[in-house]
Design an enzyme around this catalytic site. Structure first.
Site, PDB file in Angstrom:
ATOM      1  N   HIS A 190       0.662  -1.295   0.131  1.00  0.00           N
ATOM      2  CA  HIS A 190       0.035  -0.216  -0.042  1.00  0.00           C
ATOM      3  C   HIS A 190       1.010   1.242   0.039  1.00  0.00           C
ATOM      4  O   HIS A 190       2.060   1.442   0.545  1.00  0.00           O
ATOM      5  CB  HIS A 190      -0.981  -0.056   1.372  1.00  0.00           C
ATOM      6  CG  HIS A 190      -0.382   0.060   2.551  1.00  0.00           C
ATOM      7  ND1 HIS A 190       0.194   1.268   2.995  1.00  0.00           N
ATOM      8  CD2 HIS A 190      -0.037  -0.656   3.447  1.00  0.00           C
ATOM      9  CE1 HIS A 190       0.779   1.047   3.953  1.00  0.00           C
ATOM     10  NE2 HIS A 190       0.750  -0.316   4.538  1.00  0.00           N
ATOM     11  N   GLU A 228      -2.204  -7.549   7.172  1.00  0.00           N
ATOM     12  CA  GLU A 228      -1.015  -6.983   7.710  1.00  0.00           C
ATOM     13  C   GLU A 228      -0.979  -8.010   9.002  1.00  0.00           C
ATOM     14  O   GLU A 228      -1.785  -8.616   9.434  1.00  0.00           O
ATOM     15  CB  GLU A 228      -0.953  -5.650   8.149  1.00  0.00           C
ATOM     16  CG  GLU A 228       0.154  -5.112   8.859  1.00  0.00           C
ATOM     17  CD  GLU A 228       1.537  -5.469   8.001  1.00  0.00           C
ATOM     18  OE1 GLU A 228       1.949  -6.605   7.876  1.00  0.00           O
ATOM     19  OE2 GLU A 228       2.028  -4.533   7.721  1.00  0.00           O
TER      20      GLU A 228
END
Length: 348
Positions: free
Chosen positions: A83, A195
């Site tokens: 990201h 994550e």
């Protein structure tokens, strides 16, 4: 489901091909081959699978065949993307304790992060990737969702009753216009590529129903719980657990029919998965494998199935002469000629 085992793997490193193999007791096999994009790396599997170098530019290592050849219908191309910069990265890169701050819950992109998204979007259009990608898989967190739709979404959204946007205007305080869902690959949210789980508020997701309002055309159907039941306030996932989750994700990817897939995920997920591999390689190769992704970095890889498990037939192969005639395949013709020559010599 195909295991990543008992198979050679090749990747391109410093103008040479390096061939690796994974060893395991499993009878099925797949391998992973690297394509170069922004930066190079290799993606392999963790213990109990092992990694062994067959060919390397290092003179102390054994030599061997460097180039491998595989049928294209047994391959999938992956585009791994971290990201863009989130608000948590700004302070967290200076002081790791900042990741503990509740104000960074489900962190959104910074303005610099959106510039990074625009730069990567330009790259995927200029290189033609935007037309080749069949599917975008995204971690269900705000910063990855913003990155995924910003990079791979459609152009020129128009307010229409029959078409919902990929992202509504100003989603996550972005200050950005709505993003169209037309003329772009489908986007699916998958929790396996989230994550590193636990403790850090920035890695806790919102309810899926909240994301569905912000990203109406993203498919959240594979996520079973509306609430985040994976993230624990006082329990941090171990590195080994992250790597195991990464391998599970890769095995799931192989069950998809799409051939070129973009995956928008996180630095920790990528790092802990990649760090599990390359232990038998030259240290410089191991270091390259383990290198962290930069914000909004893209790397391309190819996973290859060398077993017969779950393999679809090729859609582009052509079987040869039609209608069938008397001509023989070359190997059969060679054997027939050899037999005739042997018979002729014995008569003489």
């Amino acid at each position: 489901m195909t295991a990543l085992a008992n198979c050679p793997t090749s990747y391109y490193h410093k103008n040479k091909f390096i061939t690796l193999t994974f060893s395991s007791s499993s009878s099925s096999s797949s391998s992973v081959i690297l394509n170069r994009s922004f930066k190079s790396t290799a993606f392999t599997s963790r213990s109990p699978l092992s990694l062994r170098c067959f060919s390397s530019p290092h003179p102390d290592m054994d030599g061997g065949a460097g180039i491998s050849l595989y049928p294209s219908h047994r391959c999938k191309t992956l585009y791994l993307v971290r990201h863009a910069q989130g608000i948590h990265n700004v302070d967290g890169d200076k002081n790791f304790k900042a990741y503990m701050s509740p104000e960074y819950f489900d962190a959104h992109l910074t303005q610099l992060g959106w510039q990074q998204v625009d730069n990567l979007r330009k790259h995927v259009h200029e290189t033609g990737l935007s037309k080749r990608i069949d599917l975008v898989i995204v971690s269900p967190l705000l910063r990855t969702l913003q990155t995924a739709v910003g990079v791979f979404g459609g152009e020129g959204y128009e307010d229409r009753m029959d078409v919902v946007p990929l992202m509504v205007a100003n989603a996550g305080n972005s200050g950005r216009a709505a993003i169209s869902s037309l003329n772009c690959p489908p986007v699916i949210a998958v929790e396996l590529c989230r994550e590193h789980l636990g403790v850090h508020p920035c890695d806790k997701r919102r309810n899926i129903s909240d994301y569905q309002f912000l990203f109406p055309a993203v498919d959240f159907s594979l996520i079973e719980s509306d609430e985040d039941v994976w993230w624990k306030a006082n329990v941090r996932e171990t590195k080994e657990e992250v790597a195991a989750r990464g391998l599970k994700f890769m095995n799931w990817l192989w069950t998809r029919k799409e051939k070129e897939i973009a995956i928008v995920t996180h630095s920790g997920f990528l790092f802990h998965t990649l760090t599990a591999f390359g232990n038998d390689c030259h240290p410089s190769v191991k270091a390259e494998i383990c290198k962290h992704f930069a914000n909004c970095e893209l790397r391309s890889m190819v996973i290859v199935d060398r077993s017969m498990t779950g393999s679809d037939p090729s859609t582009v192969n052509y079987p040869g002469k039609f209608p069938s005639g008397l001509d023989l395949p070359s190997d059969v013709a060679d054997k027939k000629l050899e037999k005739e020559e042997t018979s002729s010599n014995s008569v003489e």
